[in-house]
Design an enzyme around this catalytic site. Structure first.
Site: not given
Length: 316
Positions: A197, A169, A134
């Protein structure tokens, strides 16, 4: 039954797992939605969809596009918010015998800290998985996942209050994975998971518009598996903490490949969209693979990739 197969028994960050196959965040809801399709207690564990400080509505539709060898999604991290999760879901999740992890994300370090603070006040979780893909709105939109210093800052802040293991992650959308993996380890991460992704774009040539309402989306599924394997191998070589591999896993042999590359556990994601039982099926297939290849316990194959004599792998 898979949960009784001693070949699959393992542990992750001190947490006992009946098998090393977890359901990935964002693909398994909050878990309870699938309790009629899947014996949740037979899973190695699962990670609930990302939780934010406040509820989020997500991106405009369409949100999903089927690609040739996977899918693009642009859900936009829609979720009910951490407080509603603690009140509405966690009491029921706490009754499960399987390991439940909470995926946490934010747009500032304070966001991550507040979400974990709320979760720390409740019981029923085995640990946390920090989604660092993010942009940090307080640092001009720099992505946590692409800046080792910023990554270390958010992990250190969370570790100061977390009494449960913290998994980080990592994103594949970086020039090199090793500096990020090392930064995560050095700042106190108990494990890392990868890959998230790949940023991608699908276009409708007839309308000349993106296929997804938000434009770009995240590519997942079988098409990314070879790249994910390479990144998992490189990360596992760079750190001593456990690595959890994901990216296109749909069979037990897929899972075995990630373990051989250096992963201590794996996550199944996109496959769950067409078959919610995929994480359990993958674990069962992995157990059969171990039996057929004469392996007594799954930990024996972790990090056993062998290169031909005299060959030293180099970055592409």
């Amino acid at each position: 039954m898979t949960r009784d197969d001693p070949r699959l028994a393992t542990s992750l960050c001190g947490i006992a797992l009946r098998n090393p196959v977890l359901a990935a965040s964002g693909t398994f809801g909050y878990g309870l939605e699938f309790d009629r399709q899947v014996d949740l207690n037979a899973l190695g564990g699962f990670i609930v969809k990302g939780l934010s400080r406040e509820p989020m509505e997500g991106n405009p539709p369409p949100r999903v596009w089927e690609a040739e060898s996977g899918m693009l999604n642009s859900i936009g991290l829609q979720n009910i918010g951490v407080r509603a999760f603690v009140e509405e879901y966690l009491p029921r999740l706490a009754r499960l015998r399987t390991a439940v992890f909470a995926n946490v994300f934010g747009y500032s370090i304070e966001d991550y800290v507040e979400v974990v603070r709320v979760l720390e006040s409740a019981e029923g979780l085995a640990g946390y998985e920090l989604n660092v893909s993010c942009p940090n709105t307080k640092h001009g939109g720099i992505f946590f996942s692409s800046d080792p210093a910023l990554l270390a800052e958010v992990i250190s802040a969370v570790k100061r209050l977390a009494r449960r293991p913290v998994i980080v992650k990592l994103s594949p959308n970086v020039a090199a994975i090793e500096p990020l993996a090392r930064a995560a380890e050095q700042s106190g991460a108990d494990a890392i998971s990868l890959v998230n992704t790949f940023v991608a774009l699908a276009i409708d040539a007839r309308t000349r518009r993106p296929r997804l309402g938000a434009g770009f989306g995240g590519l997942s599924g079988p098409g990314i598996k070879p790249i994910a394997l390479r990144l998992v191998y490189q990360a596992a070589q760079a750190v001593k903490i456990p690595v959890i591999g994901l990216g296109g896993i749909a069979t037990g042999e897929d899972a075995a490949e990630f373990l051989v590359a250096g992963a201590s556990a794996v996550e199944v994601g996109t496959a769950s969209f067409w078959d919610p039982r995929s994480p359990l099926r993958v674990a069962q297939e992995l157990g059969r693979f171990l039996k057929h290849t004469g392996v007594e316990n799954v930990r024996e194959i972790v990090g056993t990739l062998q290169w031909r004599a005299g060959f030293t792998p180099r970055g592409a």
